[in-house]
Design a protein around this motif. Structure first.
Motif, mmCIF file in Angstrom:
data_model
loop_
_atom_site.group_PDB
_atom_site.id
_atom_site.type_symbol
_atom_site.label_atom_id
_atom_site.label_comp_id
_atom_site.label_asym_id
_atom_site.label_seq_id
_atom_site.Cartn_x
_atom_site.Cartn_y
_atom_site.Cartn_z
ATOM 1 N N VAL A 225 0.616 -1.024 -0.022
ATOM 2 C CA VAL A 225 0.048 -0.026 -0.086
ATOM 3 C C VAL A 225 1.081 1.252 -0.071
ATOM 4 O O VAL A 225 1.833 1.383 0.864
ATOM 5 C CB VAL A 225 -1.137 -0.075 1.293
ATOM 6 N N ARG A 226 0.842 2.395 -0.876
ATOM 7 C CA ARG A 226 1.228 3.282 -1.264
ATOM 8 C C ARG A 226 0.391 4.469 -1.255
ATOM 9 O O ARG A 226 -0.596 4.450 -1.615
ATOM 10 C CB ARG A 226 2.393 3.115 -2.234
ATOM 11 N N GLY A 227 1.108 5.543 -1.265
ATOM 12 C CA GLY A 227 0.517 7.097 -1.539
ATOM 13 C C GLY A 227 0.149 7.066 -2.882
ATOM 14 O O GLY A 227 0.742 6.365 -3.699
ATOM 15 N N TRP B 153 -8.744 2.865 7.461
ATOM 16 C CA TRP B 153 -8.891 1.449 7.041
ATOM 17 C C TRP B 153 -8.386 0.631 7.954
ATOM 18 O O TRP B 153 -7.157 0.603 8.467
ATOM 19 C CB TRP B 153 -8.215 1.334 5.787
ATOM 20 N N VAL B 154 -9.069 -0.356 8.781
ATOM 21 C CA VAL B 154 -8.941 -1.228 9.786
ATOM 22 C C VAL B 154 -8.671 -2.596 9.083
ATOM 23 O O VAL B 154 -9.563 -3.009 8.513
ATOM 24 C CB VAL B 154 -9.874 -1.077 10.957
ATOM 25 N N ARG B 155 -7.640 -3.255 9.623
ATOM 26 C CA ARG B 155 -7.079 -4.403 8.781
ATOM 27 C C ARG B 155 -8.327 -5.622 8.777
ATOM 28 O O ARG B 155 -8.549 -6.261 8.051
ATOM 29 C CB ARG B 155 -5.829 -4.995 9.698
ATOM 30 N N GLU B 156 -8.854 -5.639 10.027
ATOM 31 C CA GLU B 156 -9.955 -6.679 10.051
ATOM 32 C C GLU B 156 -11.200 -6.378 9.344
ATOM 33 O O GLU B 156 -12.074 -7.126 9.132
ATOM 34 C CB GLU B 156 -10.573 -6.975 11.749
ATOM 35 N N ASP B 157 -11.393 -5.102 8.747
ATOM 36 C CA ASP B 157 -12.507 -4.782 8.304
ATOM 37 C C ASP B 157 -12.608 -4.924 6.804
ATOM 38 O O ASP B 157 -11.622 -4.636 6.126
ATOM 39 C CB ASP B 157 -12.847 -3.357 8.568
ATOM 40 N N THR C 79 1.984 5.546 8.352
ATOM 41 C CA THR C 79 0.828 6.515 8.381
ATOM 42 C C THR C 79 -0.447 5.874 8.210
ATOM 43 O O THR C 79 -0.456 5.067 7.223
ATOM 44 C CB THR C 79 1.080 7.584 7.400
ATOM 45 N N PRO C 80 -1.329 5.898 8.779
ATOM 46 C CA PRO C 80 -2.682 5.227 8.869
ATOM 47 C C PRO C 80 -3.352 5.706 7.547
ATOM 48 O O PRO C 80 -3.086 6.789 7.156
ATOM 49 C CB PRO C 80 -3.517 5.445 9.798
ATOM 50 N N VAL C 81 -4.096 4.548 6.887
ATOM 51 C CA VAL C 81 -4.974 5.064 5.682
ATOM 52 C C VAL C 81 -6.218 5.278 5.931
ATOM 53 O O VAL C 81 -6.780 4.952 6.660
ATOM 54 C CB VAL C 81 -5.044 3.724 4.658
#
Length: 173
Positions: A34-36, A104-108, A46-48
């Protein structure tokens, strides 16, 4: 299925590197960074944010998840390919993270909407024959549906850069 790519090009449409869906949990060609968004600086860790534009770069080939107005080979939807070299591509590599909440939360589950054409990254049931037999077509669909939810299955936690205070980060990311 897992979002997969490999150095096999489409025989029609753009002729770019194909992007498919595979069921195998141990598939080494299903890892993406995951990149900008294109031309944006994105500090590691940095959180997305939900609504943020990102790029997904295929670890095995260094090409970015990409879409454009070519027709996908099996379903007739919009083609999704992998494009660029060493993570450098163009503005058609940008995808908006569609999720609920702030981050964006990993589990969601999340959706990825193409920033230029507004289609959602999707997989339905169409399967390829040779040379990628059994892999499912990944394509862009105009409408949101159950076919365009995605979830992180594995990952590596990246420590935030020292320039950022740790308390501003969401613990699940």
């Amino acid at each position: 299925v897992r979002l997969h790519s490999h150095d096999v090009r489409y025989g029609s449409g753009s002729g770019q590197q194909s992007v498919t869906g595979v069921a195998a949990a141990d598939d080494g060609s299903s890892y993406w960074r995951v990149r900008g968004r294109t031309a944006a600086v994105c500090q590691r860790g940095t959180p997305v944010r939900c609504g943020q534009a990102i790029r997904l770069t295929h670890l095995g080939t260094g090409r970015n998840l990409h879409s454009h107005r070519f027709t996908s080979p099996l379903s007739g939807n919009q083609e999704v390919s992998a494009f660029g070299e060493a993570g450098e591509g163009d503005y058609l590599d940008d995808w908006t993270v569609v999720c609920s909440g702030t981050y964006w939360v990993r589990e969601d589950e999340v959706r990825f909407q193409h920033a230029s054409t507004d289609v959602f990254l999707s997989v339905t049931g169409e399967q390829y024959g040779r040379p990628i037999q059994g892999q499912k077509e990944v394509h862009g669909m105009a409408a949101s549906s159950q076919n365009n939810y995605w979830k992180v299955m594995e990952g590596i936690f990246m420590q935030p850069s020292e320039a950022f205070p740790t308390e501003q980060y969401h613990a699940e990311l």
